[in-house]
Design a protein around this motif. Structure first.
Motif, PDB file in Angstrom:
ATOM      1  N   TRP A   1      39.702  42.261  27.963  1.00  0.00           N
ATOM      2  CA  TRP A   1      40.570  41.175  28.302  1.00  0.00           C
ATOM      3  C   TRP A   1      42.184  41.543  28.432  1.00  0.00           C
ATOM      4  O   TRP A   1      42.864  41.133  29.532  1.00  0.00           O
ATOM      5  CB  TRP A   1      40.298  39.821  27.589  1.00  0.00           C
TER       6      TRP A   1
ATOM      7  N   PHE B   1      32.678  39.538  38.730  1.00  0.00           N
ATOM      8  CA  PHE B   1      33.601  38.521  38.526  1.00  0.00           C
ATOM      9  C   PHE B   1      33.215  37.460  39.765  1.00  0.00           C
ATOM     10  O   PHE B   1      32.594  37.568  40.688  1.00  0.00           O
ATOM     11  CB  PHE B   1      34.993  39.136  39.028  1.00  0.00           C
TER      12      PHE B   1
ATOM     13  N   TYR C   1      45.288  34.735  27.946  1.00  0.00           N
ATOM     14  CA  TYR C   1      43.770  34.259  27.803  1.00  0.00           C
ATOM     15  C   TYR C   1      43.469  33.794  26.442  1.00  0.00           C
ATOM     16  O   TYR C   1      44.263  34.222  25.493  1.00  0.00           O
ATOM     17  CB  TYR C   1      42.867  35.318  28.465  1.00  0.00           C
TER      18      TYR C   1
ATOM     19  N   LYS D   1      33.493  31.735  25.663  1.00  0.00           N
ATOM     20  CA  LYS D   1      34.161  31.200  26.798  1.00  0.00           C
ATOM     21  C   LYS D   1      35.443  31.539  26.763  1.00  0.00           C
ATOM     22  O   LYS D   1      36.234  31.910  25.758  1.00  0.00           O
ATOM     23  CB  LYS D   1      34.314  29.585  26.223  1.00  0.00           C
TER      24      LYS D   1
ATOM     25  N   ALA E   1      35.997  29.607  32.288  1.00  0.00           N
ATOM     26  CA  ALA E   1      34.372  30.351  32.430  1.00  0.00           C
ATOM     27  C   ALA E   1      33.751  30.813  31.233  1.00  0.00           C
ATOM     28  O   ALA E   1      34.431  30.697  29.970  1.00  0.00           O
ATOM     29  CB  ALA E   1      34.897  31.674  33.025  1.00  0.00           C
ATOM     30  N   THR E   2      32.471  30.863  31.320  1.00  0.00           N
ATOM     31  CA  THR E   2      31.742  31.672  30.255  1.00  0.00           C
ATOM     32  C   THR E   2      31.747  33.015  30.599  1.00  0.00           C
ATOM     33  O   THR E   2      31.855  33.322  31.770  1.00  0.00           O
ATOM     34  CB  THR E   2      30.118  31.031  30.322  1.00  0.00           C
ATOM     35  N   GLY E   3      31.676  33.928  29.528  1.00  0.00           N
ATOM     36  CA  GLY E   3      31.570  35.483  29.805  1.00  0.00           C
ATOM     37  C   GLY E   3      30.525  35.901  29.110  1.00  0.00           C
ATOM     38  O   GLY E   3      30.229  35.493  27.905  1.00  0.00           O
TER      39      GLY E   3
ATOM     40  N   THR F   1      29.866  40.294  27.625  1.00  0.00           N
ATOM     41  CA  THR F   1      30.192  41.754  27.878  1.00  0.00           C
ATOM     42  C   THR F   1      29.172  42.452  27.103  1.00  0.00           C
ATOM     43  O   THR F   1      28.900  42.127  25.884  1.00  0.00           O
ATOM     44  CB  THR F   1      31.722  41.880  27.350  1.00  0.00           C
TER      45      THR F   1
ATOM     46  N   HIS G   1      29.344  43.299  32.677  1.00  0.00           N
ATOM     47  CA  HIS G   1      30.433  42.398  32.236  1.00  0.00           C
ATOM     48  C   HIS G   1      30.390  41.178  33.274  1.00  0.00           C
ATOM     49  O   HIS G   1      30.351  41.408  34.574  1.00  0.00           O
ATOM     50  CB  HIS G   1      31.833  42.776  32.381  1.00  0.00           C
TER      51      HIS G   1
ATOM     52  N   GLU H   1      31.354  37.063  34.430  1.00  0.00           N
ATOM     53  CA  GLU H   1      32.040  35.850  34.214  1.00  0.00           C
ATOM     54  C   GLU H   1      31.373  34.719  35.188  1.00  0.00           C
ATOM     55  O   GLU H   1      31.115  34.788  36.454  1.00  0.00           O
ATOM     56  CB  GLU H   1      33.688  35.994  34.477  1.00  0.00           C
TER      57      GLU H   1
END
Length: 128
Positions: free
Chosen positions: A20, A44, A72, A92, A104-106, A108, A123, A125
């Motif tokens: 990030w 993305f 972020y 999140k 967003a939810t993410g 990885t 990854h 998002e």
């Protein structure tokens, strides 16, 4: 001494923060390439999936002055140990860019190579 699972959780969470941090930089491609498995899929919102197999497309999508966010924050972070060489971090993400909010939810997913380094496998998002 922390358990092996605790050490894995700490390592992949630190790597996720490094990802990030790279995404918020003006030129993320070099760092993201270092963090990525050679078969990585980066998904993305509103973009085609980026891979290192199509390096020209990857570089074009991330070329300077790429700057996704000014800042972020990761919340509701969960690290799932898949096995001793694989883990996934879900969260999140709340980010800002030019006073606009990104929510967003993410997820990885990381794998550990034979060199001991953790690298991104996938990854993704999803806008909230």
């Amino acid at each position: 001494m922390p358990s092996i699972h605790d050490r894995i959780r700490e390592e992949v969470l630190n790597k996720t923060r490094a990802l990030w941090t790279a995404l918020t930089s003006a030129d993320p491609a070099p760092e993201i390439k270092k963090l990525s498995n050679e078969e990585v899929n980066l998904i993305f919102p509103k973009m085609e999936t980026l891979t290192l197999q199509d390096e020209e497309h990857f570089d074009a999508a991330m070329k300077p002055p790429f700057h996704r966010f000014d800042g972020y924050q990761l919340d509701d972070v969960r690290t799932i140990i898949i096995d001793l060489m694989a883990a996934s971090v879900t969260y999140k993400v709340y980010a800002t860019r030019d006073n606009k909010e990104y929510r967003a939810t993410g997820a990885t997913t990381w794998s550990q190579g034979s060199d001991g380094e953790w690298r991104i496998v996938v990854h993704q998002e999803t806008m909230m």
